[in-house]
Write a protein that holds these residues in place. Sequence first.
Motif, PDB file in Angstrom:
ATOM      1  N   THR A  72      -2.156   8.226   4.956  1.00  0.00           N
ATOM      2  CA  THR A  72      -0.898   7.635   4.532  1.00  0.00           C
ATOM      3  C   THR A  72      -1.160   6.484   3.571  1.00  0.00           C
ATOM      4  O   THR A  72      -2.213   5.856   3.605  1.00  0.00           O
ATOM      5  CB  THR A  72      -0.083   7.102   5.728  1.00  0.00           C
ATOM      6  OG1 THR A  72      -0.841   6.113   6.431  1.00  0.00           O
ATOM      7  CG2 THR A  72       0.305   8.223   6.669  1.00  0.00           C
ATOM      8  N   TRP A  73      -0.180   6.242   2.718  1.00  0.00           N
ATOM      9  CA  TRP A  73      -0.182   5.084   1.838  1.00  0.00           C
ATOM     10  C   TRP A  73       1.015   4.231   2.194  1.00  0.00           C
ATOM     11  O   TRP A  73       1.900   4.652   2.932  1.00  0.00           O
ATOM     12  CB  TRP A  73      -0.092   5.514   0.379  1.00  0.00           C
ATOM     13  CG  TRP A  73      -1.380   5.997  -0.209  1.00  0.00           C
ATOM     14  CD1 TRP A  73      -2.558   6.230   0.425  1.00  0.00           C
ATOM     15  CD2 TRP A  73      -1.599   6.327  -1.575  1.00  0.00           C
ATOM     16  NE1 TRP A  73      -3.498   6.681  -0.457  1.00  0.00           N
ATOM     17  CE2 TRP A  73      -2.932   6.750  -1.697  1.00  0.00           C
ATOM     18  CE3 TRP A  73      -0.791   6.311  -2.710  1.00  0.00           C
ATOM     19  CZ2 TRP A  73      -3.485   7.149  -2.903  1.00  0.00           C
ATOM     20  CZ3 TRP A  73      -1.339   6.710  -3.910  1.00  0.00           C
ATOM     21  CH2 TRP A  73      -2.672   7.113  -4.013  1.00  0.00           C
ATOM     22  N   VAL A  74       1.068   3.035   1.628  1.00  0.00           N
ATOM     23  CA  VAL A  74       2.151   2.097   1.914  1.00  0.00           C
ATOM     24  C   VAL A  74       2.811   1.660   0.608  1.00  0.00           C
ATOM     25  O   VAL A  74       2.154   1.606  -0.441  1.00  0.00           O
ATOM     26  CB  VAL A  74       1.616   0.870   2.706  1.00  0.00           C
ATOM     27  CG1 VAL A  74       0.683   0.024   1.869  1.00  0.00           C
ATOM     28  CG2 VAL A  74       2.743   0.054   3.277  1.00  0.00           C
ATOM     29  N   ARG A  75       4.101   1.380   0.666  1.00  0.00           N
ATOM     30  CA  ARG A  75       4.810   0.876  -0.506  1.00  0.00           C
ATOM     31  C   ARG A  75       4.529  -0.608  -0.654  1.00  0.00           C
ATOM     32  O   ARG A  75       4.671  -1.379   0.288  1.00  0.00           O
ATOM     33  CB  ARG A  75       6.309   1.072  -0.374  1.00  0.00           C
ATOM     34  CG  ARG A  75       7.000   0.515  -1.609  1.00  0.00           C
ATOM     35  CD  ARG A  75       8.467   0.641  -1.583  1.00  0.00           C
ATOM     36  NE  ARG A  75       8.983   0.057  -2.842  1.00  0.00           N
ATOM     37  CZ  ARG A  75      10.207  -0.326  -3.012  1.00  0.00           C
ATOM     38  NH1 ARG A  75      11.080  -0.198  -2.042  1.00  0.00           N
ATOM     39  NH2 ARG A  75      10.576  -0.847  -4.159  1.00  0.00           N
ATOM     40  N   THR A  76       4.133  -1.001  -1.864  1.00  0.00           N
ATOM     41  CA  THR A  76       3.958  -2.409  -2.210  1.00  0.00           C
ATOM     42  C   THR A  76       4.708  -2.652  -3.513  1.00  0.00           C
ATOM     43  O   THR A  76       4.283  -2.210  -4.560  1.00  0.00           O
ATOM     44  CB  THR A  76       2.480  -2.772  -2.408  1.00  0.00           C
ATOM     45  OG1 THR A  76       1.945  -1.965  -3.457  1.00  0.00           O
ATOM     46  CG2 THR A  76       1.677  -2.558  -1.153  1.00  0.00           C
ATOM     47  N   SER A  77       5.844  -3.289  -3.450  1.00  0.00           N
ATOM     48  CA  SER A  77       6.688  -3.541  -4.619  1.00  0.00           C
ATOM     49  C   SER A  77       7.037  -2.224  -5.301  1.00  0.00           C
ATOM     50  O   SER A  77       7.687  -1.395  -4.703  1.00  0.00           O
ATOM     51  CB  SER A  77       6.001  -4.519  -5.557  1.00  0.00           C
ATOM     52  OG  SER A  77       6.851  -4.866  -6.626  1.00  0.00           O
ATOM     53  N   CYS A  78       6.588  -2.011  -6.528  1.00  0.00           N
ATOM     54  CA  CYS A  78       6.923  -0.783  -7.267  1.00  0.00           C
ATOM     55  C   CYS A  78       5.775   0.208  -7.285  1.00  0.00           C
ATOM     56  O   CYS A  78       5.640   0.998  -8.217  1.00  0.00           O
ATOM     57  CB  CYS A  78       7.328  -1.130  -8.691  1.00  0.00           C
ATOM     58  SG  CYS A  78       8.890  -2.018  -8.770  1.00  0.00           S
ATOM     59  N   SER A  79       4.928   0.185  -6.296  1.00  0.00           N
ATOM     60  CA  SER A  79       3.821   1.135  -6.262  1.00  0.00           C
ATOM     61  C   SER A  79       3.574   1.585  -4.837  1.00  0.00           C
ATOM     62  O   SER A  79       4.085   1.024  -3.878  1.00  0.00           O
ATOM     63  CB  SER A  79       2.551   0.497  -6.838  1.00  0.00           C
ATOM     64  OG  SER A  79       2.092  -0.547  -6.013  1.00  0.00           O
ATOM     65  N   ALA A  80       2.787   2.638  -4.729  1.00  0.00           N
ATOM     66  CA  ALA A  80       2.286   3.094  -3.434  1.00  0.00           C
ATOM     67  C   ALA A  80       0.779   2.957  -3.501  1.00  0.00           C
ATOM     68  O   ALA A  80       0.164   3.214  -4.526  1.00  0.00           O
ATOM     69  CB  ALA A  80       2.673   4.549  -3.179  1.00  0.00           C
ATOM     70  N   THR A  81       0.172   2.512  -2.421  1.00  0.00           N
ATOM     71  CA  THR A  81      -1.257   2.269  -2.443  1.00  0.00           C
ATOM     72  C   THR A  81      -1.873   2.566  -1.091  1.00  0.00           C
ATOM     73  O   THR A  81      -1.207   2.563  -0.068  1.00  0.00           O
ATOM     74  CB  THR A  81      -1.551   0.810  -2.853  1.00  0.00           C
ATOM     75  OG1 THR A  81      -2.953   0.647  -3.050  1.00  0.00           O
ATOM     76  CG2 THR A  81      -1.068  -0.179  -1.811  1.00  0.00           C
ATOM     77  N   CYS A  82      -3.158   2.837  -1.104  1.00  0.00           N
ATOM     78  CA  CYS A  82      -3.919   3.026   0.119  1.00  0.00           C
ATOM     79  C   CYS A  82      -3.898   1.697   0.872  1.00  0.00           C
ATOM     80  O   CYS A  82      -4.408   0.691   0.394  1.00  0.00           O
ATOM     81  CB  CYS A  82      -5.334   3.437  -0.254  1.00  0.00           C
ATOM     82  SG  CYS A  82      -6.310   4.124   1.067  1.00  0.00           S
ATOM     83  N   HIS A  83      -3.238   1.663   2.006  1.00  0.00           N
ATOM     84  CA  HIS A  83      -3.050   0.417   2.749  1.00  0.00           C
ATOM     85  C   HIS A  83      -4.339  -0.021   3.438  1.00  0.00           C
ATOM     86  O   HIS A  83      -5.266   0.777   3.575  1.00  0.00           O
ATOM     87  CB  HIS A  83      -1.927   0.581   3.776  1.00  0.00           C
ATOM     88  CG  HIS A  83      -2.207   1.629   4.806  1.00  0.00           C
ATOM     89  ND1 HIS A  83      -2.888   1.381   5.961  1.00  0.00           N
ATOM     90  CD2 HIS A  83      -1.904   2.946   4.825  1.00  0.00           C
ATOM     91  CE1 HIS A  83      -2.996   2.493   6.656  1.00  0.00           C
ATOM     92  NE2 HIS A  83      -2.405   3.456   5.990  1.00  0.00           N
ATOM     93  N   PRO A  84      -4.436  -1.254   3.875  1.00  0.00           N
ATOM     94  CA  PRO A  84      -5.619  -1.678   4.633  1.00  0.00           C
ATOM     95  C   PRO A  84      -5.819  -0.758   5.835  1.00  0.00           C
ATOM     96  O   PRO A  84      -4.885  -0.494   6.584  1.00  0.00           O
ATOM     97  CB  PRO A  84      -5.271  -3.101   5.078  1.00  0.00           C
ATOM     98  CG  PRO A  84      -4.287  -3.576   4.059  1.00  0.00           C
ATOM     99  CD  PRO A  84      -3.484  -2.348   3.678  1.00  0.00           C
ATOM    100  N   GLY A  85      -6.997  -0.214   5.946  1.00  0.00           N
ATOM    101  CA  GLY A  85      -7.294   0.722   7.022  1.00  0.00           C
ATOM    102  C   GLY A  85      -7.073   2.169   6.633  1.00  0.00           C
ATOM    103  O   GLY A  85      -7.346   3.079   7.403  1.00  0.00           O
TER     104      GLY A  85
END
Length: 108
Positions: A72-85
């Motif tokens: 899974t990835w996480v939403r950060t502002s206007c992007s999706a990114t590989c979250h911590p972990g």
Amino acid sequence: MKGVDIASEDWGTQRCAEEFGAGWSWIEHHYQGGWDVEGRWIEEASVGLRGWVQVTDQDSECFSNGGTKGVTWVRTSCSATCHPGCDAYVGDTPCDQCLRLICVAAAR
């Protein structure tokens, strides 16, 4: 949707196209160079919301690794990114969790 309900990469892409229209697909980890993708969110998804992604060269989706964990990835502002972990190699989130598919539109 639960990770265990995702049947394949094609299945996920079909769901994105059904939801948003032609040209939309289920995001793949390597899109835009990998690890994060910039774009516009269709829904009012909150920052911090996680969603299912696919990785074509790994067994990190629930359908490809026996249904233990999916990536899974996480939403950060206007992007999706590989979250911590985040683990793009074997998955990081139990497949019984109910999360969104992260969809992306083809460049125009």
